[in-house]
Design a protein around this motif. Sequence first.
Motif, PDB file in Angstrom:
ATOM      1  N   SER A  50       0.848  -1.187   0.000  1.00 48.01           N
ATOM      2  CA  SER A  50       0.000   0.000   0.000  1.00 48.01           C
ATOM      3  C   SER A  50       0.889   1.245   0.000  1.00 48.01           C
ATOM      4  CB  SER A  50      -0.965  -0.005   1.177  1.00 48.01           C
ATOM      5  OG  SER A  50      -0.253   0.012   2.367  1.00 48.01           O
ATOM      6  N   LEU A 195     -13.060  -4.630  11.708  1.00 46.47           N
ATOM      7  CA  LEU A 195     -13.973  -4.500  10.561  1.00 46.47           C
ATOM      8  C   LEU A 195     -15.126  -3.558  10.892  1.00 46.47           C
ATOM      9  CD1 LEU A 195     -13.957  -8.212   9.332  1.00 46.47           C
ATOM     10  CD2 LEU A 195     -12.740  -6.264   8.345  1.00 46.47           C
ATOM     11  N   LEU A 198     -13.710  -0.064  10.547  1.00 47.49           N
ATOM     12  CA  LEU A 198     -13.532   0.363   9.148  1.00 47.49           C
ATOM     13  C   LEU A 198     -14.892   0.649   8.507  1.00 47.49           C
ATOM     14  CD1 LEU A 198     -10.782  -2.190   8.002  1.00 47.49           C
ATOM     15  CD2 LEU A 198     -10.462   0.251   8.474  1.00 47.49           C
ATOM     16  N   GLY A 199     -15.867  -0.207   8.791  1.00 47.09           N
ATOM     17  CA  GLY A 199     -17.196  -0.029   8.181  1.00 47.09           C
ATOM     18  C   GLY A 199     -17.845   1.263   8.632  1.00 47.09           C
ATOM     19  N   ARG A 202     -16.081   4.285   7.287  1.00 38.47           N
ATOM     20  CA  ARG A 202     -16.115   4.330   5.817  1.00 38.47           C
ATOM     21  C   ARG A 202     -14.720   4.494   5.215  1.00 38.47           C
ATOM     22  NH1 ARG A 202     -19.798   1.825   4.295  1.00 38.47           N
ATOM     23  NH2 ARG A 202     -19.961   2.831   2.268  1.00 38.47           N
ATOM     24  N   GLN A 203     -13.858   3.512   5.483  1.00 39.77           N
ATOM     25  CA  GLN A 203     -12.535   3.553   4.867  1.00 39.77           C
ATOM     26  C   GLN A 203     -12.011   2.145   4.710  1.00 39.77           C
ATOM     27  OE1 GLN A 203      -9.673   5.456   7.570  1.00 39.77           O
ATOM     28  NE2 GLN A 203     -10.988   4.943   9.300  1.00 39.77           N
ATOM     29  N   ARG A 204     -11.113   1.991   3.743  1.00 36.88           N
ATOM     30  CA  ARG A 204     -10.447   0.715   3.589  1.00 36.88           C
ATOM     31  C   ARG A 204      -9.137   0.770   4.360  1.00 36.88           C
ATOM     32  NH1 ARG A 204      -9.460   0.333  -2.829  1.00 36.88           N
ATOM     33  NH2 ARG A 204      -8.068  -1.362  -2.238  1.00 36.88           N
ATOM     34  N   GLU A 205      -8.611  -0.430   4.642  1.00 36.65           N
ATOM     35  CA  GLU A 205      -7.452  -0.501   5.535  1.00 36.65           C
ATOM     36  C   GLU A 205      -6.252   0.273   4.976  1.00 36.65           C
ATOM     37  OE1 GLU A 205      -6.368  -4.581   6.554  1.00 36.65           O
ATOM     38  OE2 GLU A 205      -6.768  -4.025   8.629  1.00 36.65           O
ATOM     39  N   SER A 206      -6.079   0.212   3.651  1.00 36.83           N
ATOM     40  CA  SER A 206      -4.900   0.842   3.050  1.00 36.83           C
ATOM     41  C   SER A 206      -4.967   2.371   3.106  1.00 36.83           C
ATOM     42  CB  SER A 206      -4.743   0.383   1.602  1.00 36.83           C
ATOM     43  OG  SER A 206      -5.907   0.727   0.875  1.00 36.83           O
ATOM     44  N   GLU A 207      -6.136   2.924   3.445  1.00 33.51           N
ATOM     45  CA  GLU A 207      -6.256   4.390   3.533  1.00 33.51           C
ATOM     46  C   GLU A 207      -5.990   4.918   4.941  1.00 33.51           C
ATOM     47  OE1 GLU A 207      -9.733   4.965   0.150  1.00 33.51           O
ATOM     48  OE2 GLU A 207     -10.293   4.463   2.205  1.00 33.51           O
TER      49      GLU A 207
END
Length: 434
Positions: A50, A195, A198-199, A202-207
């Motif tokens: 990433s 999880l 993150l949910g 509203r972001q993905r882990e790599s962000e």
Amino acid sequence: MTTNLDPLQGRHLDALERSYAELLGRHALDGVLIYSGRPRCHFADDQEASFVAYGHFVHWTGQAQLAHSWLLVRPGQAPRLYLHAPEDFWHLAASLPEEAWVARFEVERGRFETPPALPAGCRCAVIGDVDAGQARALGAELNPPALLAALDEGRVRKSAYEVACIGEANRQALAGHAAARRCFLDGGAELDIQLAYLGASRQRESELPYANIVGANAHGGVLHYQHYDRQAPGASRSLLVDAGHRHRGYCADITRSWAGADAAPAFAPLIAGVTGIKDRLAAALAPGIDFVTLQGQMHDELAGLLVDQGIFRGSAEAAVASGLTRAFCPHGLGHLLGVQVHDVAGRVDAAGRPLPPPATDPALRLTRTLAPGMVVTIEPGFYVIPMLLAAHRGRDDVDWGLVERLADHGGIRIEDNLAVTAEGAHNLTPAFPD
Ligand code: GLY
Ligand code: MN
Ligand code: MN
């Protein structure tokens, strides 16, 4: 309340243009070419790690994920963005957000794995993760240390725009923290909690600005615990969540600790105690305050907590002098925060001279005197870390039985983000929802 960031961003860029013009003049340069950077492939593999763009590129654009792009800054001219957006049927081409900065930049789209040509006769520096050969071919000096130090210093005092972005990142992170807490109380495993975080945020882990720390029970005592257990532990004693968010490139860095249904009676009062320490140290922030002195105050406060909770049977002064508080909290009180979670120039003075941390606090990342515009974290902690307590095991002024009962709870950290103002400080971390 959501702030309209566009006018603030305009003023942020006005100030950035002025400060770059002044600084480039001082360094006898006509311009600087800033590379956003490139993702790396794993060795002997075609899969990329990433990626996060170079901080000085993000300072102008807010684009923390934009790779292979270049920004040419020349005083008196519109910043020129070379946007790497090649035609490619494997990937969606990069696009720019609908933000005010885009209209005042010249944008050239193309393929920019190699740097764009510099204007003829431009005495330019090139900064970032650039090959020496590419810099030579450009005829530009690569990463001149004095220029980099001055540019880093230019990121220390945040504009109102940057403070607002960090505030918004905090609001978004807090939604994640609330969901993480609910998931923990409902019996979720570390992975479920991550999880849920993150949910809800509203972001993905790599962000994320850094790898979230989600430590149940003893894992909360591993300062940068890096795994997510898939099974919930048999007993629910504690949870430590250190998790962030980015907004327009700017980071939130928030930690909360929670007691579970199976927590020892001593644990919740310790969380309240560390929260009180965080609140008092946050209230002490003001221009002119030396952060190294605040670090010392954290240890004085922690010593008081050890005495109040019956963990230490001597004076608070003795707990500090004997090194006991540093065994219970080996990390620093906080750090600068910006487009990097541990932002640049925390251990130098405004002229770039080194300000190393004291020998007692080698992990302290901020050794400066506070000034308006700095954004800092305040993150006191209390942990049971066997390898650090081993040196104190022989002493009889510690209630080792109580320490043992707390060991399975790992630790506690409470972390807020604060902007130093002319009068004091403004807490950017909203109150936790019930
Ligand atoms: N999340 C890393 C830190 O608190 O510094
Ligand atoms: Mn932090
Ligand atoms: Mn943190």
